[in-house]
Design a protein around this motif. Structure first.
Motif, PDB file in Angstrom:
ATOM      1  N   SER A 479      -7.852   1.923  -5.657  1.00  0.00           N
ATOM      2  CA  SER A 479      -7.741   1.473  -7.041  1.00  0.00           C
ATOM      3  C   SER A 479      -6.460   2.003  -7.668  1.00  0.00           C
ATOM      4  CB  SER A 479      -8.971   1.920  -7.838  1.00  0.00           C
ATOM      5  OG  SER A 479      -9.101   3.327  -7.776  1.00  0.00           O
ATOM      6  N   GLU A 480      -6.349   1.748  -8.950  1.00  0.00           N
ATOM      7  CA  GLU A 480      -5.193   2.140  -9.765  1.00  0.00           C
ATOM      8  C   GLU A 480      -3.968   1.308  -9.406  1.00  0.00           C
ATOM      9  OE1 GLU A 480      -4.652   6.353 -10.351  1.00  0.00           O
ATOM     10  OE2 GLU A 480      -6.694   6.776  -9.684  1.00  0.00           O
ATOM     11  N   SER A 481      -2.819   1.807  -9.796  1.00  0.00           N
ATOM     12  CA  SER A 481      -1.571   1.064  -9.635  1.00  0.00           C
ATOM     13  C   SER A 481      -0.948   1.346  -8.265  1.00  0.00           C
ATOM     14  CB  SER A 481      -0.596   1.450 -10.744  1.00  0.00           C
ATOM     15  OG  SER A 481       0.689   0.942 -10.493  1.00  0.00           O
ATOM     16  N   MET A 482      -0.056   0.445  -7.856  1.00  0.00           N
ATOM     17  CA  MET A 482       0.728   0.662  -6.634  1.00  0.00           C
ATOM     18  C   MET A 482       1.961   1.502  -6.894  1.00  0.00           C
ATOM     19  SD  MET A 482       0.980  -2.975  -4.614  1.00  0.00           S
ATOM     20  CE  MET A 482       2.136  -2.276  -3.436  1.00  0.00           C
ATOM     21  N   ASN A 483       2.176   1.904  -8.125  1.00  0.00           N
ATOM     22  CA  ASN A 483       3.470   2.474  -8.508  1.00  0.00           C
ATOM     23  C   ASN A 483       3.826   3.720  -7.706  1.00  0.00           C
ATOM     24  OD1 ASN A 483       5.692   2.106 -10.558  1.00  0.00           O
ATOM     25  ND2 ASN A 483       5.146   4.257 -10.927  1.00  0.00           N
ATOM     26  N   ASP A 484       2.892   4.682  -7.602  1.00  0.00           N
ATOM     27  CA  ASP A 484       3.192   5.923  -6.874  1.00  0.00           C
ATOM     28  C   ASP A 484       3.437   5.644  -5.400  1.00  0.00           C
ATOM     29  OD1 ASP A 484       2.943   7.340  -9.178  1.00  0.00           O
ATOM     30  OD2 ASP A 484       0.909   8.054  -8.786  1.00  0.00           O
ATOM     31  N   LEU A 499       2.508  -4.861   5.790  1.00  0.00           N
ATOM     32  CA  LEU A 499       1.733  -4.186   4.751  1.00  0.00           C
ATOM     33  C   LEU A 499       0.591  -5.094   4.315  1.00  0.00           C
ATOM     34  CD1 LEU A 499       1.291  -1.916   2.656  1.00  0.00           C
ATOM     35  CD2 LEU A 499       2.875  -3.132   1.158  1.00  0.00           C
ATOM     36  N   ASN A 500      -0.641  -4.613   4.495  1.00  0.00           N
ATOM     37  CA  ASN A 500      -1.819  -5.380   4.104  1.00  0.00           C
ATOM     38  C   ASN A 500      -2.697  -4.524   3.196  1.00  0.00           C
ATOM     39  OD1 ASN A 500      -4.033  -7.043   3.845  1.00  0.00           O
ATOM     40  ND2 ASN A 500      -4.256  -7.448   6.029  1.00  0.00           N
ATOM     41  N   LEU A 501      -2.705  -4.875   1.916  1.00  0.00           N
ATOM     42  CA  LEU A 501      -3.528  -4.172   0.926  1.00  0.00           C
ATOM     43  C   LEU A 501      -4.536  -5.136   0.298  1.00  0.00           C
ATOM     44  CD1 LEU A 501      -0.703  -2.138  -0.888  1.00  0.00           C
ATOM     45  CD2 LEU A 501      -2.187  -1.378   0.967  1.00  0.00           C
ATOM     46  N   ALA A 502      -4.877  -6.201   0.995  1.00  0.00           N
ATOM     47  CA  ALA A 502      -5.759  -7.228   0.453  1.00  0.00           C
ATOM     48  C   ALA A 502      -7.158  -6.688   0.192  1.00  0.00           C
ATOM     49  CB  ALA A 502      -5.838  -8.410   1.421  1.00  0.00           C
ATOM     50  N   SER A 503      -7.858  -7.319  -0.766  1.00  0.00           N
ATOM     51  CA  SER A 503      -9.276  -7.043  -1.050  1.00  0.00           C
ATOM     52  C   SER A 503      -9.531  -5.580  -1.364  1.00  0.00           C
ATOM     53  CB  SER A 503     -10.145  -7.500   0.132  1.00  0.00           C
ATOM     54  OG  SER A 503      -9.981  -8.869   0.398  1.00  0.00           O
ATOM     55  N   ASN A 504      -8.797  -5.077  -2.345  1.00  0.00           N
ATOM     56  CA  ASN A 504      -9.038  -3.761  -2.908  1.00  0.00           C
ATOM     57  C   ASN A 504      -9.227  -3.922  -4.417  1.00  0.00           C
ATOM     58  OD1 ASN A 504      -8.793  -1.328  -0.927  1.00  0.00           O
ATOM     59  ND2 ASN A 504      -7.204  -2.764  -0.255  1.00  0.00           N
ATOM     60  N   ASN A 505      -9.120  -2.824  -5.148  1.00  0.00           N
ATOM     61  CA  ASN A 505      -9.254  -2.868  -6.602  1.00  0.00           C
ATOM     62  C   ASN A 505      -7.954  -2.447  -7.284  1.00  0.00           C
ATOM     63  OD1 ASN A 505     -12.026  -3.649  -6.590  1.00  0.00           O
ATOM     64  ND2 ASN A 505     -12.587  -1.533  -6.083  1.00  0.00           N
ATOM     65  N   LEU A 506      -6.837  -2.740  -6.647  1.00  0.00           N
ATOM     66  CA  LEU A 506      -5.548  -2.382  -7.212  1.00  0.00           C
ATOM     67  C   LEU A 506      -5.284  -3.226  -8.456  1.00  0.00           C
ATOM     68  CD1 LEU A 506      -3.591  -2.227  -3.848  1.00  0.00           C
ATOM     69  CD2 LEU A 506      -4.466  -0.291  -5.171  1.00  0.00           C
ATOM     70  N   SER A 507      -4.621  -2.623  -9.445  1.00  0.00           N
ATOM     71  CA  SER A 507      -4.454  -3.302 -10.727  1.00  0.00           C
ATOM     72  C   SER A 507      -3.067  -3.043 -11.299  1.00  0.00           C
ATOM     73  CB  SER A 507      -5.541  -2.838 -11.710  1.00  0.00           C
ATOM     74  OG  SER A 507      -5.466  -1.441 -11.892  1.00  0.00           O
ATOM     75  N   GLY A 508      -2.840  -3.602 -12.481  1.00  0.00           N
ATOM     76  CA  GLY A 508      -1.548  -3.444 -13.144  1.00  0.00           C
ATOM     77  C   GLY A 508      -0.539  -4.435 -12.606  1.00  0.00           C
ATOM     78  N   GLU A 509       0.688  -4.264 -13.036  1.00  0.00           N
ATOM     79  CA  GLU A 509       1.756  -5.128 -12.549  1.00  0.00           C
ATOM     80  C   GLU A 509       2.234  -4.651 -11.183  1.00  0.00           C
ATOM     81  OE1 GLU A 509       4.911  -5.612 -15.302  1.00  0.00           O
ATOM     82  OE2 GLU A 509       3.679  -6.641 -16.795  1.00  0.00           O
ATOM     83  N   ILE A 510       2.731  -5.580 -10.397  1.00  0.00           N
ATOM     84  CA  ILE A 510       3.315  -5.227  -9.098  1.00  0.00           C
ATOM     85  C   ILE A 510       4.641  -4.520  -9.368  1.00  0.00           C
ATOM     86  CG2 ILE A 510       4.201  -6.131  -6.925  1.00  0.00           C
ATOM     87  CD1 ILE A 510       2.292  -8.500  -7.278  1.00  0.00           C
ATOM     88  N   PRO A 511       4.816  -3.275  -8.898  1.00  0.00           N
ATOM     89  CA  PRO A 511       6.011  -2.495  -9.246  1.00  0.00           C
ATOM     90  C   PRO A 511       7.303  -3.147  -8.763  1.00  0.00           C
ATOM     91  CG  PRO A 511       4.294  -1.089  -8.304  1.00  0.00           C
ATOM     92  CD  PRO A 511       3.864  -2.497  -8.077  1.00  0.00           C
ATOM     93  N   ASP A 512       8.356  -2.837  -9.469  1.00  0.00           N
ATOM     94  CA  ASP A 512       9.672  -3.407  -9.162  1.00  0.00           C
ATOM     95  C   ASP A 512      10.485  -2.424  -8.324  1.00  0.00           C
ATOM     96  OD1 ASP A 512      11.705  -5.202  -9.137  1.00  0.00           O
ATOM     97  OD2 ASP A 512      12.347  -4.871 -11.199  1.00  0.00           O
ATOM     98  N   CYS A 513       9.928  -2.039  -7.145  1.00  0.00           N
ATOM     99  CA  CYS A 513      10.582  -1.037  -6.289  1.00  0.00           C
ATOM    100  C   CYS A 513      10.747  -1.522  -4.858  1.00  0.00           C
ATOM    101  CB  CYS A 513       9.772   0.259  -6.276  1.00  0.00           C
ATOM    102  SG  CYS A 513       9.543   1.020  -7.883  1.00  0.00           S
TER     103      CYS A 513
END
Length: 883
Positions: A479-484, A499-513
């Motif tokens: 969960s939470e953001s992908m930012n860190d 990279l496969n992060l499908a079907s989780n509870n990640l939220s927020g905007e997709i980081p610009d990194c």
């Protein structure tokens, strides 16, 4: 060299008979010095053999000029490329003209019959020259070259039957005919009595294959040590093969490989005769039954592959004594049972163990330490849990660990991360592993490829080192953001490719990194809770081939960052809230795309004609948007949807390719497709699917007749639009169609008779249009349910409406249709209106109500009086009669 040594020994043997005077000593010294100098004497090739080589060269194609030294000006052919001559006689002995199969330097052309003039040639290697003899049979004149002891024609361009003249090569010790022949194995091959190495594997081509049972004459080759009959079409019982080999060959045979050759039957104790066998490979056949006890007596075994067969029982009862075994592959069978410590105690040499896909339960003590040190471990679907198997910590040489679906209900201990630090591949997917990785992981993950998908891991995403190449954390509860995770500063550039992060509870905007992750080729973020739009830095992923972000809450216009990802082969932005128009640059820049899925968004405007430039496009899904305008007639340019250019590879891969013929890593592209009215995940056969889905939009105009040129199209859905006109007459040319849905449009005219030509059609829906006339008669059409045709003016089977002679037809809605039956509607309305016309005045006006009920009482009284007047005379008449 051997010949010279024999001469010297013979000379020394006469020394006792020589009178030892000074002149004799000088002569002897001179002769000995001369003999010793012979190995250093330069070989000068024989002119006739040089001429033969030049004739041989004239028939070859040499694109890279490898044979530049073969020219008349260079008279000593013993120094030519690939040529080896005898040190004394200068006769040409060996020709080494092999090529790596994938090299551009392969020879082409033909083998000249003049090669048979080299009477002393004993070694001929032409392997790997894929254009040599292209399409021709192996030349029969090779059977006259009886001095040959080594013949390798593998992976050349020859295609045909093995000539029976091959049996004349009685001095052959080594024969390799991989990927050059079809037909049957000639019985004359049993004449090669000196043969020690025989390889007939990989002889399968489109429509042709080396097939039939192995001739019994093969059993005469008593010197055979290595036999490879893999990838043939033997259709033979395994014991028949062993019986042929057993009497003469079994005692010396060290390698027997018969992979994927349609062997069947059960193994019996015949196998016990092969006492010196070191490698036995029966991979991917149909051999069944339990392993015979005699397996345990084959003490020379080092490599055993019985995987993907139908073996049953507990194999360790027969295998437990094989102490020299270093590689054991028994996966994909029907083996079952409990495996205990004693069953594995003698495997002291074991390094590779593959036993996945069976029903084993490992029961060992918590302090068990195996006697082996594995480098490769694959035990998917074993029962190892519920605790994490701590014995793996003792295996400090592991490179590959496969523990998927092994019943682990535990968290990953800290010491396990430390023990597996040298592993290159780790698969712990489809277990019940829980907890936060960050609590047990002291350092960033450094395992190059790691799969922790389908578990119960939670919390924040773990940090990665720059060594990681592939990461799959899908179907967890992160969960939470992908930012860190994404924007963490690293000393070295990140090498992550998958990279496969499908079907989780990640939220927020997709980081610009994303500029720190430029090696990525496959990114899957689908089924999370991301918002906003794709960041511009995703355009820096120059090698990106697959991007899947469906089923999120993305908004805004079509992401412009994708414009720079011109290596994309799969783009899935479906099930989001994207809006605006589909930009024209999609068809101009993304020319490698095979899968374009934009369904269930809010895209509007026209379908851009530029999409027609995407010649590799196999799946186009624009359903459930607000698209308007006409369907582009240029869809006929989508050449990947034609039979001529249709893909034959069942899978579509995103891959990192380092050379022309191999890649370091790859991933199967998988997408959700709605075909035949249901949604399914397609991966293993996605490469064979061709589909156009434009349903549930606001498209206008006619169905373009040009679309019927797509004779390789499997699925076509244009339902729920506002299309008019006729169904194209050429639809019968689309012979690959399996599904057609034109329902809920405004199509008119008759159904084209050619539609009956579609023999693969298994789903058809033409309901709720303005079609009329007879339903064409065909093998398929009458098998469909009547609901496929309701809501039209059609007649004939499967509708229960006969076509009348005057040509008039009637609309049929069906008992389960969704149309409006106006007869029942009008009857219901009439009843309701009539009821309230009578009842409403009575409820409103009291005087009317009194008068109405007074009228009913009066009518009722009259009826009672009438009944009394009728029955009373009858009763009197009956009474008088009885009296």
């Amino acid at each position: 060299m051997i010949y010279m040594q024999n001469q010297q020994l013979h000379l020394f043997s006469i020394y006792p008979c020589v009178i030892m005077n000074s002149s004799s000593i000088y002569i002897l010294v001179f002769v000995q010095l001369w003999l010793l100098s012979l190995p250093c004497r330069e070989s000068v090739c024989i002119p006739s053999e040089r001429e033969t080589l030049l004739k041989f060269k004239n028939n070859l194609n040499d694109p890279s000029n490898r044979l530049w030294s073969w020219n008349p000006n260079n008279t000593n052919c013993c120094h030519w490329y690939g040529v080896l001559c005898h040190n004394v006689t200068s006769h040409l002995l060996q020709l080494h003209l092999n090529s790596a199969f994938y090299e551009k330097s392969q020879f082409g052309g033909e083998i000249s019959p003049c090669l048979a003039d080299l009477k002393h040639l004993n070694y001929l290697d032409l392997s790997g020259n894929g254009f040599l003899g292209e399409g021709m049979s192996i030349p029969s004149f090779l059977g006259t070259m009886t001095s040959l002891t080594h013949l390798n024609l593998s992976l050349t361009g020859f295609r045909g039957k093995i000539p029976p003249q091959i049996g004349n090569l009685s001095n052959l010790v080594y024969l390799d005919l991989r990927y050059v022949a079809y037909g049957t194995v000639p019985s004359q091959i049993g004449n090669l009595s000196k043969l020690r190495y025989l390889d007939l594997s990989d002889n399968y081509f489109e429509g042709n294959q080396l097939e039939g049972t192995i001739p019994t004459s093969l059993g005469n080759l008593c010197n055979l040590r290595v036999i490879d009959l893999s990838y043939l079409k033997l259709n033979q019982q395994v014991n028949e093969l062993l019986e042929i080999l057993a009497p003469c060959i079994s005692h010396g045979l060290t390698t027997l490989a018969v992979r994927s050759s349609r062997l069947s039957g059960n193994l019996t104790d015949h196998i016990g005769a092969f006492k010196n066998i070191e490698r036995l490979d029966f991979f991917n056949n149909s051999i069944g039954g339990a392993l015979p006890r005699s397996f345990g007596k084959l003490s020379s075994f080092r490599h055993l592959d019985l995987s993907i067969n139908k073996f049953s029982g507990n194999p360790f009862e027969s295998l437990r004594s094989l102490s020299k075994l270093s590689s054991l592959h028994i996966g994909g069978n029907l083996f079952h049972g409990v495996v205990k410590e004693d069953d594995l105690a003698n495997f002291t040499s074991l390094m590779g163990f593959v036993a996945s896909g069976n029903s084993f339960t490992l029961k060992v003590g918590p302090k068990w330490l195996p006697n082996f040190q594995l480098t490769y471990l694959e035990v998917t679907s074993w029962q190892l849990g519920p605790s994490f198997p701590l014995w793996i910590q003792s295996q400090n040489k592991l490179n590959y660990v496969g523990l998927s679906n092994t019943g682990i209900f535990d968290s990953i201990p800290t010491q396990m991360w430390e023990a597996l630090s040298q592993v290159l591949y780790l698969n712990l997917s489809r277990n019940h592993i829980h907890g936060e990785i960050g609590t047990t992981l002291k350092n960033p993950i450094s395992i190059p490829t790691i799969d922790l998908s389908s578990n119960h891991l939670c919390g924040k995403l773990p940090y990665l080192s720059s060594d990681v190449l592939g990461l799959d954390l899908s179907s967890n509860s992160f969960s939470e953001s992908m930012n860190d995770f994404l924007c963490n500063d690293q000393d070295k550039p990140m090498q992550l490719q998958f990279l496969n992060l499908a079907s989780n509870n990640l939220s927020g905007e997709i980081p610009d990194c994303w500029m720190n992750w430029t090696s990525l080729v496959d990114v899957n973020l689908q089924s999370n809770h991301f918002v906003g739009n794709l960041p511009q830095s995703m355009g820096s992923l120059a090698d990106l081939q697959s991007l899947q972000i469906r089923n999120n809450t993305l908004s805004g216009i079509f992401p412009t960052s994708v414009k720079k990802n011109n290596q994309l082969i799969s783009l899935d932005l479906g099930e989001n809230n994207l809006s605006g128009t589909i930009p024209t640059w999609v068809g101009e820049k993304l020319l490698n795309v095979k899968i374009l899925r934009l369904r269930s968004n809010r895209f509007g405007g026209h379908i851009p004609n530029e999409i027609c430039q995407m010649s590799h496009l196999q799946v186009l899904d624009l359903a459930q948007n607000n698209l308007s305008g006409n369907i582009p007639s240029c869809f006929s340019n989508l050449s990947a949807m034609t039979l001529k250019n249709q893909s034959t590879d069942p899978r579509i891969y995103s891959q990192v390719q380092y050379g022309k013929y191999y890649s370091s890593m790859q991933s199967i592209v998988s997408v959700l497709l709605w075909l035949k009215g249901r949604g399914d995940e397609y991966g293993n056969i996605l490469g064979l699917v061709t589909s156009i889905d434009l349903s549930s939009n606001k498209l206008l105009g006619e169905i373009p007749r040009e679309i019927t040129y797509l004779n390789g199209l499997n699925f076509l859905n244009m339902s729920h639009n506002q299309l008019i006109g006729h169904i194209p007459q050429g639809i019968g040319n689309m012979r690959s169609l399996q599904s057609i849905d034109f329902s809920r449009n405004q199509l008119s005219g008759e159904i084209p008779p050619t539609i009956a030509n579609l023999s693969f059609l298994s789903m058809l829906d033409l309901s709720y249009n303005h079609l009329k006339g007879n339903i064409p008669t065909g093998t398929q059409l009458q098998t469909f349910d009547a609901s496929s045709f309701i809501g039209n003016n059609l007649c004939g089977p499967p509708l229960p409406i006969n076509c009348s002679s005057n040509g008039k037809t009637h609309s049929y809605e069906g008992s389960h249709g969704h149309g409006v039956n106006w007869f029942f509607v009008s009857m219901t309305i009439g009843f309701i209106v009539g009821f309230w016309i009578v009842i409403a005045p009575l409820l409103i006006c009291r005087s009317w109500r009194y008068a109405y009920f007074h009228f009913l009482d009066h009518v009722w009284f009259k009826l009672q009086s009438f009944r009394s007047g009728v029955f009373l005379p009858k009763l009197c008449k009956c009474s008088s009669t009885n009296g």
